[in-house]
Enzyme design. Structure first.
Site, PDB file in Angstrom:
ATOM      1  N   ALA A  65       0.837  -1.205   0.000  1.00 51.25           N
ATOM      2  CA  ALA A  65       0.000   0.000   0.000  1.00 51.25           C
ATOM      3  C   ALA A  65       0.870   1.252   0.000  1.00 51.25           C
ATOM      4  O   ALA A  65       2.005   1.235   0.478  1.00 51.25           O
ATOM      5  CB  ALA A  65      -0.915   0.003   1.216  1.00 51.25           C
ATOM      6  N   ASP A  66       0.308   2.315  -0.538  1.00 49.93           N
ATOM      7  CA  ASP A  66       0.968   3.618  -0.507  1.00 49.93           C
ATOM      8  C   ASP A  66      -0.106   4.694  -0.443  1.00 49.93           C
ATOM      9  O   ASP A  66      -1.156   4.564  -1.078  1.00 49.93           O
ATOM     10  CB  ASP A  66       1.845   3.823  -1.743  1.00 49.93           C
ATOM     11  CG  ASP A  66       2.778   5.005  -1.560  1.00 49.93           C
ATOM     12  OD1 ASP A  66       3.801   4.839  -0.873  1.00 49.93           O
ATOM     13  OD2 ASP A  66       2.472   6.101  -2.079  1.00 49.93           O
ATOM     14  N   THR A  67       0.174   5.749   0.333  1.00 49.95           N
ATOM     15  CA  THR A  67      -0.793   6.825   0.538  1.00 49.95           C
ATOM     16  C   THR A  67      -0.156   8.172   0.236  1.00 49.95           C
ATOM     17  O   THR A  67       0.995   8.408   0.617  1.00 49.95           O
ATOM     18  CB  THR A  67      -1.300   6.832   2.001  1.00 49.95           C
ATOM     19  OG1 THR A  67      -1.903   5.562   2.284  1.00 49.95           O
ATOM     20  CG2 THR A  67      -2.334   7.929   2.233  1.00 49.95           C
TER      21      THR A  67
END
Length: 193
Positions: A65-67
């Site tokens: 995941a990446d935000t």
């Protein structure tokens, strides 16, 4: 879980998932000019793929995941300095911005003695509105140290909660992982067995 984020670990624990953490050791690289949704999906895919490579073949599901925070056509990642954090928070003050999280799931399973792989990548967006903040409030918040490891220089689940006027979308997406969508994706895989 292909992430060193303590917030993502907390979310996995809250869901009651049995998991291990293997942080992806990659130089994050994306093509310039990509929309934020594509940027986070690309980074999530890179993280999941890197962890898959170092873990080898075994039955498991890998979650990368990446935000990022997106405002006025700019992506705000994690600030590298007090001044960068101040600049980000000053821009967000009194405005509505978007938080995008990209997620890649790689499922490795063994069937008839052979390993096969299936993957899915998606992104979620959430609108976050901030109340106006004074320079003193911004400086005091940065002095807590909380903004320095968070996209957009704030943690909605922490001390910055007092600046949040409202959100539209998944709260947990802003924390770092859209758990409702993640659950639905994992559930659909389970139903597909």
């Amino acid at each position: 879980l292909a992430s060193a984020s303590p917030r993502r670990r907390e979310i996995f624990t809250m869901l009651g998932l049995d998991f291990t953490v293997q942080a992806a050791d990659i130089a994050e690289a994306v093509a310039p000019g990509l929309p934020p949704e594509e940027t986070v999906m690309s980074l999530a895919a890179q993280k999941a793929a890197a962890v898959k490579e170092c873990m080898g073949d075994s039955q498991r599901t890998i979650v990368g995941a990446d935000t990022v925070v997106f405002f006025q056509n700019r992506i705000f990642g994690k600030p590298k300095s007090f001044q960068e954090a101040f600049s980000m928070l000053s821009a967000l003050s009194g405005n509505t911005h978007q938080v995008y999280t990209g997620v890649t799931l790689i499922r490795i399973k063994k069937e008839s003695g052979h390993f096969s792989q299936e993957s899915r990548t998606f992104s979620e967006g959430t609108d976050v509105s901030f109340y106006p903040m004074t320079e003193r409030e911004i400086c005091d918040y940065i002095a807590t140290g909380e903004p320095m490891d968070k996209a957009g220089a704030y943690g909605i689940q922490g001390k910055a909660a007092i600046f949040v006027k409202g959100i539209r979308g998944d709260y947990n997406n802003v924390v770092g992982l859209p758990i409702a969508r993640l659950y639905q994706e994992l559930k659909s895989w389970k139903e597909k067995k």
